[in-house]
Design a protein around this motif. Structure first.
Motif, PDB file in Angstrom:
ATOM      1  N   LEU A 147       0.797  -1.220   0.128  1.00 31.22           N
ATOM      2  CA  LEU A 147       0.039  -0.051   0.290  1.00 31.22           C
ATOM      3  C   LEU A 147       0.888   1.304  -0.059  1.00 31.22           C
ATOM      4  O   LEU A 147       0.592   2.194  -0.675  1.00 31.22           O
ATOM      5  N   ALA A 148       2.085   1.296   0.888  1.00 29.10           N
ATOM      6  CA  ALA A 148       3.006   2.439   0.703  1.00 29.10           C
ATOM      7  C   ALA A 148       3.919   2.387  -0.314  1.00 29.10           C
ATOM      8  O   ALA A 148       4.787   3.216  -0.447  1.00 29.10           O
ATOM      9  N   ASN A 149       3.750   1.463  -1.220  1.00 26.89           N
ATOM     10  CA  ASN A 149       4.778   1.506  -2.452  1.00 26.89           C
ATOM     11  C   ASN A 149       6.021   1.063  -1.883  1.00 26.89           C
ATOM     12  O   ASN A 149       7.047   1.658  -2.528  1.00 26.89           O
ATOM     13  N   LEU A 150       6.058   0.074  -1.136  1.00 25.14           N
ATOM     14  CA  LEU A 150       7.337  -0.097  -0.626  1.00 25.14           C
ATOM     15  C   LEU A 150       7.693  -1.593  -0.675  1.00 25.14           C
ATOM     16  O   LEU A 150       6.656  -2.389  -0.828  1.00 25.14           O
ATOM     17  N   PRO A 151       9.022  -2.111  -0.684  1.00 26.38           N
ATOM     18  CA  PRO A 151       9.215  -3.478  -0.760  1.00 26.38           C
ATOM     19  C   PRO A 151       8.607  -4.280   0.296  1.00 26.38           C
ATOM     20  O   PRO A 151       8.682  -3.957   1.332  1.00 26.38           O
ATOM     21  N   PRO A 152       8.084  -5.349  -0.099  1.00 28.21           N
ATOM     22  CA  PRO A 152       7.083  -6.113   0.923  1.00 28.21           C
ATOM     23  C   PRO A 152       8.024  -6.633   2.238  1.00 28.21           C
ATOM     24  O   PRO A 152       7.324  -6.520   3.296  1.00 28.21           O
ATOM     25  N   VAL A 153       9.364  -6.849   2.091  1.00 27.48           N
ATOM     26  CA  VAL A 153      10.099  -7.254   2.948  1.00 27.48           C
ATOM     27  C   VAL A 153      10.280  -6.261   4.199  1.00 27.48           C
ATOM     28  O   VAL A 153      10.350  -6.487   5.339  1.00 27.48           O
ATOM     29  N   ILE A 154       9.980  -4.800   3.946  1.00 31.22           N
ATOM     30  CA  ILE A 154      10.050  -3.657   4.886  1.00 31.22           C
ATOM     31  C   ILE A 154       8.722  -3.973   5.849  1.00 31.22           C
ATOM     32  O   ILE A 154       8.832  -3.392   6.713  1.00 31.22           O
ATOM     33  N   GLY A 155       7.540  -4.497   5.230  1.00 28.93           N
ATOM     34  CA  GLY A 155       6.521  -4.786   6.005  1.00 28.93           C
ATOM     35  C   GLY A 155       6.635  -5.803   7.364  1.00 28.93           C
ATOM     36  O   GLY A 155       6.342  -5.621   8.329  1.00 28.93           O
ATOM     37  N   LEU A 156       7.806  -6.712   6.627  1.00 29.49           N
ATOM     38  CA  LEU A 156       8.164  -7.720   7.665  1.00 29.49           C
ATOM     39  C   LEU A 156       9.039  -7.221   8.801  1.00 29.49           C
ATOM     40  O   LEU A 156       8.982  -7.379  10.023  1.00 29.49           O
ATOM     41  N   TYR A 157      10.214  -6.394   8.448  1.00 28.12           N
ATOM     42  CA  TYR A 157      11.009  -5.717   9.194  1.00 28.12           C
ATOM     43  C   TYR A 157      10.246  -4.868  10.227  1.00 28.12           C
ATOM     44  O   TYR A 157      10.601  -4.919  11.490  1.00 28.12           O
ATOM     45  N   SER A 158       9.047  -4.250   9.933  1.00 29.17           N
ATOM     46  CA  SER A 158       8.381  -3.338  10.797  1.00 29.17           C
ATOM     47  C   SER A 158       7.583  -3.969  11.914  1.00 29.17           C
ATOM     48  O   SER A 158       7.009  -3.549  12.775  1.00 29.17           O
ATOM     49  N   SER A 159       7.592  -5.414  11.749  1.00 31.09           N
ATOM     50  CA  SER A 159       6.928  -6.322  12.850  1.00 31.09           C
ATOM     51  C   SER A 159       7.889  -6.884  13.572  1.00 31.09           C
ATOM     52  O   SER A 159       7.489  -7.686  14.699  1.00 31.09           O
ATOM     53  N   PHE A 160       9.354  -6.528  13.515  1.00 29.84           N
ATOM     54  CA  PHE A 160      10.139  -7.253  14.442  1.00 29.84           C
ATOM     55  C   PHE A 160      10.774  -6.227  15.329  1.00 29.84           C
ATOM     56  O   PHE A 160      10.719  -6.421  16.684  1.00 29.84           O
ATOM     57  N   VAL A 161      11.242  -4.963  14.850  1.00 29.01           N
ATOM     58  CA  VAL A 161      11.967  -4.137  16.034  1.00 29.01           C
ATOM     59  C   VAL A 161      10.732  -3.415  16.877  1.00 29.01           C
ATOM     60  O   VAL A 161      11.055  -3.349  18.076  1.00 29.01           O
TER      61      VAL A 161
END
Length: 663
Positions: free
Chosen positions: A108-122
Motif C-alpha cells: 500500500l505504501a509502495n514499499l518493498p514487501p520485506v519492509i513490512g516484515l521488518y516493521s513487525s520485528f523491532v
C-alpha cells in the motif's frame, strides 16, 4: 432558632449574616502559585508524581521512577509461567496476522514487501519495554501506509526512483517518531484530543473505501491503475484500462474475499472461535501461494510478490534525507500520520484497559510509539502503531501483558531468518483480498446511524471526513473535518449554555432548569440565571445580551423583575473583557431598577473580581454562598420595598386628610 443569627420578620426568614454573607473575599494566591496550578492542570492532569510523594527513601524513589518511565520493570518482576503461556498463544496468533498484513500494507505504501516484515520485528520489542498497555499489539496500519505512500510519491516516484522513495519513507518515520516522543515527553497529548471520535470514525471509513477501490487493481490483475485515490479517478482508471482485467485473478479474488468474510461471520456468531478469523489471512496466503505454484499461475496473469531477501533489518539511519525540496512532504506525512496513529493507538488501548481495568497512560503511550518509530527508522522500518485489528485479536487470544509483542518480535525474527523467501510466491490477489476484507470492518455503518440519531453536528463532522477522503484527498478530508470540529468548539466557547432556574418542591434546596424540570417554581420579582462556562472576550457580549433577553422575556410575559441572581458555580474562569461585560450588565440592570446578586464565584474568578475592584463597585453584600441565601435575601428585600411603599402611601393619605380637616 438562634436569635443571634436568624429572626422571623412577618413570615419571612432573615439571615443576620455579616455584610459579606460568609463569602471569602480575602484569599489571594501569589502569581507563582497560580502559575504552578495552571501548568499542573494543563500538563499533569493525571498527577503522575503522586507515587513518589510518600516515599522517604531515595532508593525507593529512584526505583519507582524507573518503573514509571520504563513500564516493563513494573510488570516483569511479577511475571509467571502461567502468564507466559497466555502471552505465547496470543503472540503466535498475532504473528500469523502480522506476516500477511505486513506484506500487504507495505505494498500500500509502495514499499518493498520485506519492509513490512521488518516493521513487525523491532517496533514490537521497543513497545514491550516502554508501552503502558497490556493489550496493544504493534504493527503497520493501512490508513497511514496509504497516506505515507501518497504523500511521498508527490516528490519521488516509487517506480522511477525507488531508492529515493524508500529513504524518504525512513526519514518520514524518523520525523513521526520524534514528533510522537516529543508530544509525550512535553505532555502535549491535548493536541491529539482535537481529533474527535466523529472525525476518526469518518476518516477511517473513508480511508477504508479508497483502500478497497485501490485493491481492485490486484483483484482484477491489472498492471496500470489510477495514481490518485479519489473514487472518481479510480473508476475512470478501471474503465480506461478495462482490457487488462483477468478473469482468473478476479475469480480467485472473489473466492478469497468470500472466505475471509465467512471467517469474520464465524467470529461474530461464536466469539470463542476468534482464532478462525485470526489465522484466516495466513491460511489465505499459504493456500494461494501453493495453488499459484502448482498451476504455474504466473503464466495465467497471476502476479506474485517476488523475491524476499532473508536476514534481519539492515541499519537505515545513514539513509535519512533532509533535502529542502523533499522536506515539506516528509514533514506533512510524518506529522499527520503521527497524530493519526497516536489517536487510533491510544483510543484502542484505552478502550481495552477500561474493559479489563488494567493500566493505561496516554503520555507513556506517546513516548512508546515515538521511541518504537525512532528505533524503527534506524532499522529499515516504516510507521507502526497499535492497529485495531491486531489489538482486538491479541485481546481475544487471551494476552496478559506486553510479552505478547516480544513473542511476535521473536517469531518475526525467525521468519526473516528462515522463511521470508517462501512468502515471495504469495499472489498479489491474495494480499488485495486480505486488505479488502480487513477494510470492510472499518466502515462503521452502525456508528454513522447512531451519530445521526444522537447529534446531527457530529454526524456532519463524520461525513465531512468520510466524503472528503473519498471524493477529494485524505489530507483535505481530514482537514475539513477537523475544521468543523474546531468551529463546533468555538460555538461552545462563544455561545455558552445558560438557563433559568427554579426551585424544586422538596427540602433539599435544589434549583434546576425550568425547561427541564417543569415542576420547578420561580419567585415573583426574582430571576435566577445559571451561567455554565468561562466568561471572556469571545462570549462576554453574548452573555450580556442573553441575560437581558431573559429580563425582556419575563417582562413581556407580565412579570416584573426586580432582583437578578447569577449562579456562578459553573464559571471556571474570567478575563478582563468578561469583567467589563459584568460591569456593563450591572449598570444596565441598575439603570432599570434591577439589583444584581452573584452566587458562589470560584476561587480563580473571585481573585480577579477582587483585583479588578468589581467587588467594590457592586458591594460585598451582593455576593452569596448559595442560591438559597440569595433567594431569601432577594425576597426579604422585595418584602421591605413593598412594606415601605405601603407605609409611604399611608403617610401620604393621612397627610392629605389632615390638610382637608384643617381647611
Amino acid at each position: 432558632m438562634d436569635s443571634d443569627r436568624d429572626q422571623q420578620h412577618e413570615g419571612v426568614f432573615v439571615f443576620n449574616l455579616p455584610q459579606d454573607h460568609g463569602v471569602n473575599f480575602s484569599t489571594r494566591r501569589g502569581f507563582i502559585t497560580k502559575l504552578k496550578s495552571g501548568l499542573k492542570e494543563t500538563f499533569f492532569p493525571d498527577d503522575p508524581f503522586r507515587q513518589f510523594k510518600n516515599e522517604k527513601r531515595t532508593s525507593r524513589k529512584v526505583a519507582k521512577g524507573i518503573q514509571y518511565f520504563v513500564p516493563i520493570f513494573e510488570w516483569l518482576p511479577n511475571y509467571s509461567a502461567g502468564l507466559f503461556w497466555s502471552d505465547l498463544i496470543a503472540g503466535l496468533t498475532i504473528t500469523s496476522l502480522a506476516i500477511p498484513q505486513g506484506i500487504s500494507y507495505a505494498k500500500l505504501a509502495n514499499l518493498p514487501p520485506v519492509i513490512g516484515l521488518y516493521s513487525s520485528f523491532v517496533p514490537p520489542l521497543v513497545y514491550a519495554i516502554f508501552g503502558s498497555s497490556r493489550h496493544v499489539a504493534v504493527g503497520t496500519i493501512a490508513a497511514a501506509s496509504l497516506l505515507v505512500g501518497q504523500t511521498i510519491q508527490t516528490v519521488a516516484d516509487p517506480i522511477q526512483e525507488p531508492t529515493l522513495f524508500l529513504h524518504l519513507v525512513f526519514t518520514t518515520t524518523f520525523v513521526t517518531g520524534l514528533f510522537q516522543a516529543s508530544l509525550g515527553l512535553f505532555r502535549l497529548g491535548i493536541l491529539v484530543d482535537f481529533f474527535s471520535h466523529s472525525t476518526i470514525t469518518g476518516f477511517m471509513g473513508g480511508t477504508a473505501v479508497i483502500l478497497i477501490l485501490q485493491q481492485l487493481k490486484g483483484i482484477f490483475g491489472m498492471k496500470h491503475f489510477s495514481t490518485k485515490t479519489d473514487v472518481v479517478s479510480v473508476i475512470k482508471g478501471i474503465i480506461h484500462n478495462r482490457h487488462e482485467i483477468r478473469w482468473e485473478t478476479t475469480v480467485l479474488g472473489v473466492i478469497f474475499v468470500a472466505f475471509l468474510q465467512f471467517t469474520v461471520l464465524v467470529r461474530e456468531k461464536k466469539p470463542k472461535l476468534f482464532w478462525v478469523s485470526a489465522i484466516a489471512p495466513m491460511t489465505t496466503v499459504v493456500v494461494a501461494g501453493v495453488f499459484t505454484y502448482l498451476v504455474k499461475g504466473q503464466n495465467h496473469g497471476i502476479q506474485i510478490v517476488g523475491h524476499l531477501q532473508k536476514g534481519i533489518n539492515p541499519l537505515s539511519i545513514r539513509y535519512f534525507n533532509f533535502d529542502a525540496k523533499y522536506l515539506p512532504a516528509v514533514l506533512r506525512a510524518g506529522i499527520i500520520t503521527g497524530i493519526l496513529s497516536l489517536a487510533e493507538g491510544i483510543a484502542i488501548g484505552r478502550s481495552f484497559s477500561v474493559t479489563e481495568n488494567t493500566p493505561h497512560d496516554g503520555n507513556k503511550e506517546m513516548i512508546a510509539f515515538g521511541f518504537m518509530n525512532l528505533c524503527g527508522s534506524f532499522t529499515s522500518c516504516y510507521l507502526t502503531s497499535g492497529p485495531f485489528s491486531k489489538t482486538a485479536v491479541n485481546y481475544n487470544a487471551g494476552c496478559k501483558t506486553a510479552m505478547a509483542n516480544v513473542v511476535q518480535g521473536v517469531l518475526m525474527l525467525l521468519t526473516l531468518l528462515f522463511l521470508a523467501p517462501l512468502f515471495g510466491y504469495t499472489p498479489l490477489v491474495a494480499l488485495s483480498s486480505i486488505i479488502i476484507s480487513a477494510m470492510f470492518g472499518l466502515i462503521k455503518y452502525g456508528v454513522f446511524i447512531h451519530l445521526f440519531k444522537v447529534d446531527k453536528f457530529d454526524f456532519l463532522i463524520c461525513m465531512a471526513a468520510f466524503l472528503g477522503v473519498i471524493f477529494l484527498t485524505m489530507d483535505e478530508g481530514l482537514m475539513i473535518s477537523i475544521a468543523l470540529s474546531i468551529v463546533r468548539a468555538l460555538l461552545y466557547v462563544a455561545r455558552p449554555a445558560t438557563c433559568k432556574l427554579g426551585k424544586l418542591d422538596d427540602s433539599s434546596a435544589s434549583y434546576r432548569d425550568v425547561d427541564q424540570y417543569t415542576a420547578a417554581t420561580t419567585f415573583p420579582g426574582v430571576l435566577i440565571i445559571q451561567l455554565g462556562s468561562p466568561i471572556y472576550f469571545a462570549n462576554a457580549i453574548y452573555v450580556k445580551e442573553r441575560i437581558m433577553r431573559y429580563v425582556r422575556s419575563e417582562q413581556g410575559s407580565g412579570e416584573v423583575v426586580e432582583q437578578m441572581i447569577l449562579d456562578f458555580s459553573g464559571v471556571t474562569s474570567i478575563d478582563m473583557t468578561g469583567i467589563e461585560g459584568l460591569i456593563e450588565i450591572y449598570r444596565v440592570l441598575e439603570k432599570n431598577g434591577i439589583r444584581m446578586l452573584l452566587v458562589n464565584p470560584r476561587l480563580e474568578v473571585m481573585e480577579k473580581l477582587v483585583a479588578s475592584d468589581f467587588v467594590d463597585k457592586v458591594g460585598k453584600d451582593s455576593f452569596y454562598l448559595n442560591l438559597d441565601d440569595a433567594v431569601n435575601a432577594a425576597q426579604y428585600s422585595l418584602h421591605l420595598l413593598k412594606t415601605n411603599g405601603n407605609n409611604s402611601n399611608q403617610d401620604t393619605t393621612t397627610h392629605q386628610h389632615g390638610n382637608g380637616d384643617h381647611a
